[in-house]
Scaffold this motif. Structure first.
Motif, PDB file in Angstrom:
ATOM      1  N   VAL A  15     -12.968  -7.289 -17.461  1.00  0.00           N
ATOM      2  CA  VAL A  15     -12.416  -8.587 -17.022  1.00  0.00           C
ATOM      3  C   VAL A  15     -10.892  -8.499 -16.910  1.00  0.00           C
ATOM      4  CG1 VAL A  15     -12.082 -11.006 -17.713  1.00  0.00           C
ATOM      5  CG2 VAL A  15     -14.362  -9.965 -17.838  1.00  0.00           C
ATOM      6  N   LYS A  16     -10.260  -7.870 -17.893  1.00  0.00           N
ATOM      7  CA  LYS A  16      -8.802  -7.687 -17.830  1.00  0.00           C
ATOM      8  C   LYS A  16      -8.414  -6.866 -16.603  1.00  0.00           C
ATOM      9  CE  LYS A  16      -7.801  -7.895 -22.798  1.00  0.00           C
ATOM     10  NZ  LYS A  16      -7.249  -7.137 -23.958  1.00  0.00           N
ATOM     11  N   ILE A  17      -9.174  -5.843 -16.312  1.00  0.00           N
ATOM     12  CA  ILE A  17      -8.893  -5.001 -15.147  1.00  0.00           C
ATOM     13  C   ILE A  17      -9.082  -5.798 -13.860  1.00  0.00           C
ATOM     14  CG2 ILE A  17      -9.753  -3.019 -13.818  1.00  0.00           C
ATOM     15  CD1 ILE A  17      -7.955  -2.216 -16.179  1.00  0.00           C
ATOM     16  N   ASN A  18     -10.113  -6.619 -13.795  1.00  0.00           N
ATOM     17  CA  ASN A  18     -10.317  -7.450 -12.600  1.00  0.00           C
ATOM     18  C   ASN A  18      -9.164  -8.430 -12.418  1.00  0.00           C
ATOM     19  OD1 ASN A  18     -12.699  -6.302 -11.674  1.00  0.00           O
ATOM     20  ND2 ASN A  18     -13.985  -7.657 -12.897  1.00  0.00           N
ATOM     21  N   LYS A  19      -8.676  -8.985 -13.517  1.00  0.00           N
ATOM     22  CA  LYS A  19      -7.523  -9.891 -13.429  1.00  0.00           C
ATOM     23  C   LYS A  19      -6.268  -9.134 -13.006  1.00  0.00           C
ATOM     24  CE  LYS A  19      -9.250 -13.343 -16.646  1.00  0.00           C
ATOM     25  NZ  LYS A  19      -9.069 -14.015 -17.945  1.00  0.00           N
ATOM     26  N   LEU A  20      -6.121  -7.903 -13.507  1.00  0.00           N
ATOM     27  CA  LEU A  20      -4.993  -7.067 -13.091  1.00  0.00           C
ATOM     28  C   LEU A  20      -5.071  -6.793 -11.596  1.00  0.00           C
ATOM     29  CD1 LEU A  20      -2.519  -5.257 -13.590  1.00  0.00           C
ATOM     30  CD2 LEU A  20      -4.124  -3.415 -14.206  1.00  0.00           C
ATOM     31  N   ARG A  21      -6.249  -6.461 -11.109  1.00  0.00           N
ATOM     32  CA  ARG A  21      -6.416  -6.201  -9.675  1.00  0.00           C
ATOM     33  C   ARG A  21      -6.019  -7.426  -8.847  1.00  0.00           C
ATOM     34  NH1 ARG A  21     -10.731  -6.754  -5.703  1.00  0.00           N
ATOM     35  NH2 ARG A  21     -10.415  -5.169  -4.077  1.00  0.00           N
ATOM     36  N   LYS A  22      -6.457  -8.583  -9.294  1.00  0.00           N
ATOM     37  CA  LYS A  22      -6.111  -9.821  -8.585  1.00  0.00           C
ATOM     38  C   LYS A  22      -4.591 -10.006  -8.557  1.00  0.00           C
ATOM     39  CE  LYS A  22      -6.994 -14.758  -8.547  1.00  0.00           C
ATOM     40  NZ  LYS A  22      -7.665 -15.886  -9.163  1.00  0.00           N
ATOM     41  N   TYR A  23      -3.938  -9.805  -9.696  1.00  0.00           N
ATOM     42  CA  TYR A  23      -2.479  -9.907  -9.772  1.00  0.00           C
ATOM     43  C   TYR A  23      -1.817  -8.896  -8.834  1.00  0.00           C
ATOM     44  CZ  TYR A  23       2.180  -8.807 -11.504  1.00  0.00           C
ATOM     45  OH  TYR A  23       3.531  -8.525 -11.575  1.00  0.00           O
ATOM     46  N   LEU A  24      -2.276  -7.659  -8.885  1.00  0.00           N
ATOM     47  CA  LEU A  24      -1.663  -6.619  -8.048  1.00  0.00           C
ATOM     48  C   LEU A  24      -1.785  -6.948  -6.561  1.00  0.00           C
ATOM     49  CD1 LEU A  24      -2.850  -3.451  -9.973  1.00  0.00           C
ATOM     50  CD2 LEU A  24      -0.480  -4.242  -9.742  1.00  0.00           C
ATOM     51  N   ARG A  25      -2.921  -7.480  -6.168  1.00  0.00           N
ATOM     52  CA  ARG A  25      -3.135  -7.791  -4.756  1.00  0.00           C
ATOM     53  C   ARG A  25      -2.373  -9.045  -4.328  1.00  0.00           C
ATOM     54  NH1 ARG A  25      -7.167  -4.720  -2.589  1.00  0.00           N
ATOM     55  NH2 ARG A  25      -7.779  -6.202  -0.978  1.00  0.00           N
ATOM     56  N   GLU A  26      -2.436 -10.091  -5.145  1.00  0.00           N
ATOM     57  CA  GLU A  26      -1.860 -11.377  -4.746  1.00  0.00           C
ATOM     58  C   GLU A  26      -0.360 -11.474  -4.976  1.00  0.00           C
ATOM     59  OE1 GLU A  26      -4.162 -14.448  -6.640  1.00  0.00           O
ATOM     60  OE2 GLU A  26      -5.950 -13.962  -5.454  1.00  0.00           O
ATOM     61  N   VAL A  27       0.143 -10.856  -6.039  1.00  0.00           N
ATOM     62  CA  VAL A  27       1.560 -10.972  -6.377  1.00  0.00           C
ATOM     63  C   VAL A  27       2.345  -9.759  -5.899  1.00  0.00           C
ATOM     64  CG1 VAL A  27       3.225 -11.223  -8.269  1.00  0.00           C
ATOM     65  CG2 VAL A  27       1.052 -12.473  -8.354  1.00  0.00           C
ATOM     66  N   GLN A  28       1.843  -8.582  -6.193  1.00  0.00           N
ATOM     67  CA  GLN A  28       2.555  -7.349  -5.857  1.00  0.00           C
ATOM     68  C   GLN A  28       2.210  -6.818  -4.451  1.00  0.00           C
ATOM     69  OE1 GLN A  28       4.967  -6.370  -7.485  1.00  0.00           O
ATOM     70  NE2 GLN A  28       4.688  -6.612  -9.667  1.00  0.00           N
ATOM     71  N   HIS A  29       1.182  -7.363  -3.855  1.00  0.00           N
ATOM     72  CA  HIS A  29       0.709  -6.907  -2.535  1.00  0.00           C
ATOM     73  C   HIS A  29       0.420  -5.403  -2.550  1.00  0.00           C
ATOM     74  CE1 HIS A  29       1.579 -10.897  -1.123  1.00  0.00           C
ATOM     75  NE2 HIS A  29       2.804 -10.783  -1.626  1.00  0.00           N
ATOM     76  N   GLU A  30      -0.148  -4.966  -3.648  1.00  0.00           N
ATOM     77  CA  GLU A  30      -0.525  -3.568  -3.845  1.00  0.00           C
ATOM     78  C   GLU A  30      -2.043  -3.492  -3.753  1.00  0.00           C
ATOM     79  OE1 GLU A  30      -1.308   0.025  -4.234  1.00  0.00           O
ATOM     80  OE2 GLU A  30       0.827  -0.461  -4.179  1.00  0.00           O
ATOM     81  N   TYR A  31      -2.529  -2.727  -2.780  1.00  0.00           N
ATOM     82  CA  TYR A  31      -3.967  -2.700  -2.527  1.00  0.00           C
ATOM     83  C   TYR A  31      -4.635  -1.392  -2.933  1.00  0.00           C
ATOM     84  CZ  TYR A  31      -2.579  -6.829  -0.028  1.00  0.00           C
ATOM     85  OH  TYR A  31      -2.049  -8.047   0.272  1.00  0.00           O
ATOM     86  N   ASN A  32      -4.047  -0.271  -2.602  1.00  0.00           N
ATOM     87  CA  ASN A  32      -4.695   1.015  -2.875  1.00  0.00           C
ATOM     88  C   ASN A  32      -4.837   1.284  -4.365  1.00  0.00           C
ATOM     89  OD1 ASN A  32      -5.006   1.628  -0.141  1.00  0.00           O
ATOM     90  ND2 ASN A  32      -2.937   2.462  -0.023  1.00  0.00           N
ATOM     91  N   ASN A  33      -3.740   1.203  -5.107  1.00  0.00           N
ATOM     92  CA  ASN A  33      -3.804   1.451  -6.549  1.00  0.00           C
ATOM     93  C   ASN A  33      -4.643   0.399  -7.259  1.00  0.00           C
ATOM     94  OD1 ASN A  33      -2.177   3.769  -6.441  1.00  0.00           O
ATOM     95  ND2 ASN A  33      -0.315   2.569  -6.650  1.00  0.00           N
ATOM     96  N   SER A  34      -4.594  -0.830  -6.770  1.00  0.00           N
ATOM     97  CA  SER A  34      -5.386  -1.886  -7.411  1.00  0.00           C
ATOM     98  C   SER A  34      -6.879  -1.624  -7.256  1.00  0.00           C
ATOM     99  CB  SER A  34      -5.022  -3.265  -6.844  1.00  0.00           C
ATOM    100  OG  SER A  34      -5.433  -3.393  -5.498  1.00  0.00           O
ATOM    101  N   ASP A  35      -7.268  -1.103  -6.104  1.00  0.00           N
ATOM    102  CA  ASP A  35      -8.678  -0.764  -5.904  1.00  0.00           C
ATOM    103  C   ASP A  35      -9.094   0.401  -6.791  1.00  0.00           C
ATOM    104  OD1 ASP A  35      -8.893  -2.768  -4.019  1.00  0.00           O
ATOM    105  OD2 ASP A  35      -8.804  -1.417  -2.295  1.00  0.00           O
ATOM    106  N   GLN A  36      -8.220   1.385  -6.930  1.00  0.00           N
ATOM    107  CA  GLN A  36      -8.528   2.567  -7.744  1.00  0.00           C
ATOM    108  C   GLN A  36      -8.717   2.192  -9.217  1.00  0.00           C
ATOM    109  OE1 GLN A  36      -9.233   5.589  -6.796  1.00  0.00           O
ATOM    110  NE2 GLN A  36      -8.750   5.352  -4.647  1.00  0.00           N
TER     111      GLN A  36
END
Length: 123
Positions: A15-36
């Motif tokens: 769950v923490k990782i899923n929330k991190l992914r959401k943050y990375l995509r929505e705030v940091q606009h980071e997609y590749n590392n967030s998916d990994q």
């Protein structure tokens, strides 16, 4: 720690990782590392869950070994994200603590299972 407690730890981490992914995509606009990191971080628990229904001790160890590798990969991605300044030091430390705990428990389970396997007792 029993199976249910460890499963809960894996779910909480996922769950923490899923929330991190959401943050990375929505705030940091980071997609590749967030998916990994999402793939590796959430698959730790999924592989543990598979191990719990293993057909043999060897299958159990094999599936746990995959979970162990996924935890190790998650450590790698956390280091990349932190080094790239995409996550805060606090987030990094919290998630590293969590994943290192999962890794240690998985490693101990693998070791214990291997030691209790009859063919290993002859060596």
């Amino acid at each position: 720690m029993n199976r249910d407690e460890f499963t809960d730890k894996c779910i909480t981490f996922a769950v923490k990782i899923n929330k991190l992914r959401k943050y990375l995509r929505e705030v940091q606009h980071e997609y590749n590392n967030s998916d990994q990191i999402q793939r590796s971080g959430t698959s730790i628990g999924a592989n543990y869950s598979e191990a719990c229904d293993a057909e043999s001790k060897a299958d159990f160890v094999h599936k746990l070994s995959i979970a162990q590798k996924e935890a190790n990969e998650t450590v790698y991605w956390l280091k990349v994200l932190h080094g790239s300044e995409l996550i805060s030091s606090d987030t990094y430390k919290e998630l590293m603590t969590d994943v290192n705990e999962l890794y240690k428990i998985i490693t101990a389970s693998i070791k214990t299972t291997k030691q209790s396997t009859p063919e290993n007792n002859d060596q």
